[in-house]
Write a protein that holds these residues in place. Sequence first.
Motif, mmCIF file in Angstrom:
data_model
loop_
_atom_site.group_PDB
_atom_site.id
_atom_site.type_symbol
_atom_site.label_atom_id
_atom_site.label_comp_id
_atom_site.label_asym_id
_atom_site.label_seq_id
_atom_site.Cartn_x
_atom_site.Cartn_y
_atom_site.Cartn_z
ATOM 1 N N VAL A 203 0.843 -1.204 0.000
ATOM 2 C CA VAL A 203 0.000 0.000 0.000
ATOM 3 C C VAL A 203 0.876 1.251 0.000
ATOM 4 C CG1 VAL A 203 -1.708 1.312 1.327
ATOM 5 C CG2 VAL A 203 -1.932 -1.173 1.109
ATOM 6 N N GLY A 204 2.013 1.175 0.697
ATOM 7 C CA GLY A 204 2.937 2.301 0.699
ATOM 8 C C GLY A 204 3.444 2.630 -0.699
ATOM 9 N N LEU A 205 3.780 1.600 -1.480
ATOM 10 C CA LEU A 205 4.210 1.814 -2.861
ATOM 11 C C LEU A 205 3.099 2.460 -3.687
ATOM 12 C CD1 LEU A 205 6.164 -1.459 -3.790
ATOM 13 C CD2 LEU A 205 7.102 0.839 -3.498
ATOM 14 N N MET A 206 1.865 1.987 -3.489
ATOM 15 C CA MET A 206 0.735 2.554 -4.223
ATOM 16 C C MET A 206 0.566 4.035 -3.893
ATOM 17 S SD MET A 206 -2.025 -0.575 -3.892
ATOM 18 C CE MET A 206 -3.376 0.426 -4.499
ATOM 19 N N SER A 220 10.758 8.406 -0.533
ATOM 20 C CA SER A 220 10.344 7.001 -0.563
ATOM 21 C C SER A 220 10.992 6.208 0.564
ATOM 22 C CB SER A 220 10.700 6.374 -1.914
ATOM 23 O OG SER A 220 10.045 7.030 -2.968
ATOM 24 N N ILE A 221 12.300 6.409 0.760
ATOM 25 C CA ILE A 221 13.013 5.664 1.809
ATOM 26 C C ILE A 221 12.480 6.026 3.188
ATOM 27 C CG2 ILE A 221 15.243 5.374 2.942
ATOM 28 C CD1 ILE A 221 16.545 5.609 0.178
ATOM 29 N N TRP A 222 12.306 7.330 3.429
ATOM 30 C CA TRP A 222 11.789 7.764 4.729
ATOM 31 C C TRP A 222 10.380 7.239 4.977
ATOM 32 C CZ3 TRP A 222 13.490 9.940 9.104
ATOM 33 C CH2 TRP A 222 14.772 10.489 9.099
ATOM 34 N N PHE A 223 9.539 7.350 3.974
ATOM 35 C CA PHE A 223 8.150 6.915 4.144
ATOM 36 C C PHE A 223 8.052 5.409 4.381
ATOM 37 C CE2 PHE A 223 4.201 5.341 2.041
ATOM 38 C CZ PHE A 223 3.315 5.768 3.016
ATOM 39 N N LEU A 224 8.735 4.623 3.562
ATOM 40 C CA LEU A 224 8.656 3.166 3.713
ATOM 41 C C LEU A 224 9.287 2.707 5.030
ATOM 42 C CD1 LEU A 224 9.427 1.981 0.064
ATOM 43 C CD2 LEU A 224 7.211 2.023 1.231
ATOM 44 N N ALA A 227 6.765 3.524 7.653
ATOM 45 C CA ALA A 227 5.633 2.608 7.483
ATOM 46 C C ALA A 227 5.937 1.238 8.089
ATOM 47 C CB ALA A 227 5.288 2.462 5.999
ATOM 48 N N VAL A 228 7.160 0.755 7.890
ATOM 49 C CA VAL A 228 7.556 -0.538 8.469
ATOM 50 C C VAL A 228 7.539 -0.460 9.994
ATOM 51 C CG1 VAL A 228 9.514 -2.111 8.777
ATOM 52 C CG2 VAL A 228 8.876 -1.339 6.486
ATOM 53 N N LEU A 229 8.072 0.632 10.553
ATOM 54 C CA LEU A 229 8.063 0.811 12.017
ATOM 55 C C LEU A 229 6.629 0.878 12.543
ATOM 56 C CD1 LEU A 229 10.957 3.409 12.501
ATOM 57 C CD2 LEU A 229 10.970 0.972 13.106
ATOM 58 N N MET A 230 5.767 1.563 11.807
ATOM 59 C CA MET A 230 4.352 1.635 12.204
ATOM 60 C C MET A 230 3.708 0.256 12.189
ATOM 61 S SD MET A 230 3.045 5.072 10.223
ATOM 62 C CE MET A 230 1.321 4.712 10.594
ATOM 63 N N SER A 231 4.037 -0.540 11.182
ATOM 64 C CA SER A 231 3.467 -1.874 11.060
ATOM 65 C C SER A 231 3.896 -2.766 12.224
ATOM 66 C CB SER A 231 3.889 -2.502 9.729
ATOM 67 O OG SER A 231 3.386 -3.815 9.606
ATOM 68 N N ILE A 232 5.195 -2.711 12.548
ATOM 69 C CA ILE A 232 5.711 -3.521 13.671
ATOM 70 C C ILE A 232 5.088 -3.066 14.979
ATOM 71 C CG2 ILE A 232 7.776 -4.090 15.001
ATOM 72 C CD1 ILE A 232 9.364 -3.896 12.370
ATOM 73 N N PRO A 276 -1.701 10.490 6.264
ATOM 74 C CA PRO A 276 -1.158 11.715 6.871
ATOM 75 C C PRO A 276 0.350 11.670 7.059
ATOM 76 C CG PRO A 276 -2.428 10.437 8.477
ATOM 77 C CD PRO A 276 -2.708 9.858 7.143
ATOM 78 N N VAL A 277 0.904 10.469 7.266
ATOM 79 C CA VAL A 277 2.358 10.348 7.408
ATOM 80 C C VAL A 277 3.046 10.755 6.108
ATOM 81 C CG1 VAL A 277 4.268 8.711 7.689
ATOM 82 C CG2 VAL A 277 2.296 8.583 9.202
ATOM 83 N N LEU A 278 2.527 10.264 4.979
ATOM 84 C CA LEU A 278 3.109 10.625 3.680
ATOM 85 C C LEU A 278 2.943 12.112 3.407
ATOM 86 C CD1 LEU A 278 4.448 9.903 1.030
ATOM 87 C CD2 LEU A 278 2.229 9.177 0.152
ATOM 88 N N ASN A 279 1.790 12.665 3.757
ATOM 89 C CA ASN A 279 1.570 14.109 3.565
ATOM 90 C C ASN A 279 2.564 14.919 4.384
ATOM 91 O OD1 ASN A 279 -0.587 13.703 1.824
ATOM 92 N ND2 ASN A 279 -2.123 13.790 3.445
ATOM 93 N N TRP A 280 2.835 14.457 5.610
ATOM 94 C CA TRP A 280 3.791 15.155 6.471
ATOM 95 C C TRP A 280 5.201 15.084 5.896
ATOM 96 C CZ3 TRP A 280 7.965 13.004 9.208
ATOM 97 C CH2 TRP A 280 8.631 13.896 10.048
ATOM 98 N N ILE A 281 5.607 13.902 5.424
ATOM 99 C CA ILE A 281 6.940 13.734 4.839
ATOM 100 C C ILE A 281 7.085 14.602 3.595
ATOM 101 C CG2 ILE A 281 8.427 12.092 3.606
ATOM 102 C CD1 ILE A 281 7.492 9.956 5.573
#
Length: 297
Positions: A203-206, A220-224, A227-232, A276-281
């Motif tokens: 979903v992050g890639l999308m 992309s690196i920061w967001f992904l 996102a991984v930290l959020m998932s864990i 919102p995380v992607l919008n912030w980044i």
Amino acid sequence: MQIQRQLKNKNSSQLMSLALLGILVLLYAPLLLYWWDGWVKKSISIEHEYFSHGIIGLPFAGYLCWMNRKKWQRLPNTSHPLGAALLVVGGIFYLSGVSEWVNISFPLILAGLCLWLKGIPGFKLQGFPLILVLLATPTSVPYLITPYTLPLQSFIAGTAGFILTQLGMQVIVDGINIYVGGRIVEVAPYCAGLKMLFTTFYVGLMLLYWTGALSSRRKSIWFLSIAVLMSISANIVRNTLLSFFHGTGQEGAFHWLHDSWGGDVYSAIMLLLLIPVLNWIDAYFSEVTETQHEGEA
């Protein structure tokens, strides 16, 4: 005469495209329906459930192909030899009858067609939709990764046990097992959050592609990574809640979150938070870029 020839070539090209589309539908419609039904009803194997993000990913890939149709038509008809090779391999995989090979044949055939019909430019044009299809194709990758998830399972169990201890509960953590009120909750390999990690990355890639941020490696690196930290973190909270519910005898709540629609709602909320995380980044790095330009000026 030249106009008639151009119209004839155009009609022939359209007929060929329709014929290829018809063949693809006949070959793969039953397979895609099987995937879809299994993902929605959760009647497919556990490993294949890891690819349920295809429910949104495959339609999105089809939408992107449709949006690129005019660019595709304008590309010259050039063939790349790799296209023929992929078509042959994909055909062999499909005819093998082995379920996993039949699955893999789908992205192989699609990639082969792109290279055979339009060469490298066509492959590049449909590159992202092909990636979405590939990452949504059920394979044995989750099964192969499972033996290596023990450190993650132990980390989740230890963190969940620590949180419950801070809440005043008597908890014992033994490896991947959490004992709460004399009841045991095991952080099994399939509870280690791999499915959520797969879905989050997908979903992050999308989202990166949809917003245009995918063109920025830094964003992309920061967001992904976030996102991984959020998932864990979300999976740790989920396992903590499951341990709490099971340890306190709230079996209804346990099953609701563990294997009912509660888990889907929990995952959906977590995925919505990515927006919102992607919008912030995006806003942050845009500000940094503007500041740098002002400093240079």
